[in-house]
Write a protein that holds these residues in place. Structure first.
Motif, PDB file in Angstrom:
ATOM      1  N   UNK A  35      27.432  27.327   1.210  1.00  0.00           N
ATOM      2  CA  UNK A  35      27.954  28.248   0.201  1.00  0.00           C
ATOM      3  C   UNK A  35      28.585  27.482  -0.955  1.00  0.00           C
ATOM      4  N   UNK A  36      29.323  26.424  -0.643  1.00  0.00           N
ATOM      5  CA  UNK A  36      29.954  25.623  -1.693  1.00  0.00           C
ATOM      6  C   UNK A  36      28.930  24.899  -2.560  1.00  0.00           C
ATOM      7  N   UNK A  37      27.823  24.483  -1.943  1.00  0.00           N
ATOM      8  CA  UNK A  37      26.770  23.790  -2.683  1.00  0.00           C
ATOM      9  C   UNK A  37      25.776  24.760  -3.319  1.00  0.00           C
ATOM     10  N   UNK A  38      25.890  26.045  -2.969  1.00  0.00           N
ATOM     11  CA  UNK A  38      24.995  27.084  -3.474  1.00  0.00           C
ATOM     12  C   UNK A  38      23.539  26.779  -3.126  1.00  0.00           C
ATOM     13  N   UNK A  39      23.295  26.497  -1.852  1.00  0.00           N
ATOM     14  CA  UNK A  39      21.937  26.236  -1.375  1.00  0.00           C
ATOM     15  C   UNK A  39      21.653  27.126  -0.168  1.00  0.00           C
ATOM     16  N   UNK A  40      20.368  27.359   0.160  1.00  0.00           N
ATOM     17  CA  UNK A  40      20.022  28.190   1.317  1.00  0.00           C
ATOM     18  C   UNK A  40      20.520  27.556   2.619  1.00  0.00           C
ATOM     19  N   UNK A  41      20.758  28.408   3.615  1.00  0.00           N
ATOM     20  CA  UNK A  41      21.261  27.931   4.905  1.00  0.00           C
ATOM     21  C   UNK A  41      20.583  28.695   6.037  1.00  0.00           C
ATOM     22  N   UNK A  42      20.225  27.977   7.085  1.00  0.00           N
ATOM     23  CA  UNK A  42      19.688  28.603   8.297  1.00  0.00           C
ATOM     24  C   UNK A  42      20.464  28.071   9.496  1.00  0.00           C
ATOM     25  N   UNK A  43      20.884  28.967  10.374  1.00  0.00           N
ATOM     26  CA  UNK A  43      21.660  28.589  11.551  1.00  0.00           C
ATOM     27  C   UNK A  43      20.865  28.879  12.824  1.00  0.00           C
ATOM     28  N   UNK A  44      21.352  28.373  13.944  1.00  0.00           N
ATOM     29  CA  UNK A  44      20.719  28.578  15.260  1.00  0.00           C
ATOM     30  C   UNK A  44      19.238  28.174  15.246  1.00  0.00           C
ATOM     31  N   UNK A  45      18.948  27.050  14.626  1.00  0.00           N
ATOM     32  CA  UNK A  45      17.558  26.618  14.454  1.00  0.00           C
ATOM     33  C   UNK A  45      17.077  25.847  15.679  1.00  0.00           C
ATOM     34  N   UNK A  46      15.938  26.264  16.227  1.00  0.00           N
ATOM     35  CA  UNK A  46      15.350  25.604  17.386  1.00  0.00           C
ATOM     36  C   UNK A  46      13.998  24.963  17.059  1.00  0.00           C
ATOM     37  N   UNK A  47      13.533  25.127  15.817  1.00  0.00           N
ATOM     38  CA  UNK A  47      12.295  24.482  15.346  1.00  0.00           C
ATOM     39  C   UNK A  47      12.389  24.317  13.843  1.00  0.00           C
ATOM     40  N   UNK A  48      11.867  23.182  13.349  1.00  0.00           N
ATOM     41  CA  UNK A  48      11.917  22.921  11.911  1.00  0.00           C
ATOM     42  C   UNK A  48      10.686  22.148  11.477  1.00  0.00           C
ATOM     43  N   UNK A  49      10.128  22.543  10.348  1.00  0.00           N
ATOM     44  CA  UNK A  49       8.981  21.832   9.787  1.00  0.00           C
ATOM     45  C   UNK A  49       9.123  21.801   8.269  1.00  0.00           C
ATOM     46  N   UNK A  50       9.089  20.603   7.699  1.00  0.00           N
ATOM     47  CA  UNK A  50       9.247  20.447   6.249  1.00  0.00           C
ATOM     48  C   UNK A  50       7.879  20.265   5.616  1.00  0.00           C
TER      49      UNK A  50
END
Length: 261
Positions: A134-149
């Motif tokens: 929120x302070x950086x004003x960027x998207x956030x996702x919580x409780x992540x169990x998989x990630x692909x960039x």
């Protein structure tokens, strides 16, 4: 790609002592480890580095001895380490901690993605990551169990009460992870040797242009006003022989009164 991983050194003990006046944890006298979920966050960064290349910076806020946690991260494969440490940071709540870390991220960045554990074992609020986003004003996702960039996006799967939720976020973004995301690796001997020789940059409140009123206990809008320890009391009744049938009837009655049956 540049990745920041937020790690925290936490007490390695169930016997945590609290300061009843300040409502803060007394960390002296107990062993310390890297917060377990932060190791999952670091491993997620290392997986990205292995797949497509990345420069990984680990950032921790804490006393001078927190450099042990940073050196462990360096031994595992992180490239740079920053310790946010100043006597003014003592007693910080989640908001004051997030502020110091957010400004440090700006100073040492920019980063394409910021990773952290979902929560720390010594507080379990899960607030610092989202507050930083929120302070950086960027998207956030919580409780992540998989990630692909992929290019300009990160696709994540969140483990929530109703099942699995899929999100696609623009980069830069902040992700907090669960232990389901991976199995952290062990450091190698060569990694430990490199970590021992590596420099750790120490960042003070003055280095990130924060006053003593903005950080630590003075800059914390929340306080622990009361500490209570749960007391477990039991009244035990034994039934045997001729009393077993009566005992069963009594147990059934109690369960019905408790709305269990």
């Amino acid at each position: 790609m540049r990745i920041a991983v937020l790690i925290k050194q936490v007490p390695d003990s169930d016997e945590i002592k609290m300061d009843p006046d300040k409502g803060t944890m007394i960390r002296e006298g107990s062993g310390n480890i890297v917060n377990p979920l932060d190791l999952n966050a670091l491993q997620a960064a290392l997986d990205v580095k292995k797949k497509c290349g990345a420069d990984i910076s680990v950032i921790s806020m804490g006393p001078k001895q927190a450099d042990i946690a940073l050196r462990e991260a360096l031994a595992l494969g992180a490239d740079n380490a920053y310790l946010v440490s100043d006597r003014f940071f003592a007693g910080a709540d989640s908001w004051a901690t997030a502020l110091a870390l957010a400004v440090t991220i700006i100073k040492t960045g920019p980063y394409d993605i910021i990773l952290a554990g979902e929560k720390a074992t010594d507080g379990e609020t899960g607030q610092v990551g989202p507050e930083i986003a929120a302070m950086l004003d960027i998207p956030c996702a919580t409780y992540v169990s998989f990630m692909d960039i992929d290019d300009m996006f990160v696709t994540v799967k969140r483990t929530v009460e109703d099942g699995i939720e899929t999100q696609r976020l623009y980069l830069p973004a902040l992700i907090t992870v669960l232990s389901d995301i991976n199995d952290p690796a062990m450091p190698t001997l060569s990694g430990k040797k490199r970590a021992r020789r590596s420099d750790i940059s120490v960042i003070s409140a003055a280095d990130i242009d924060l006053s003593s009123e903005e950080v630590g206990l003075a800059g914390s809008p929340t306080r622990v006003v009361k500490i209570e320890h749960p007391k477990i009391t039991r009244h035990t009744e034994f039934y045997c022989g001729k009393d077993i049938e009566h005992g069963i009837e009594h147990v059934m009655k109690v369960l019905k009164e408790l709305a269990i049956l």
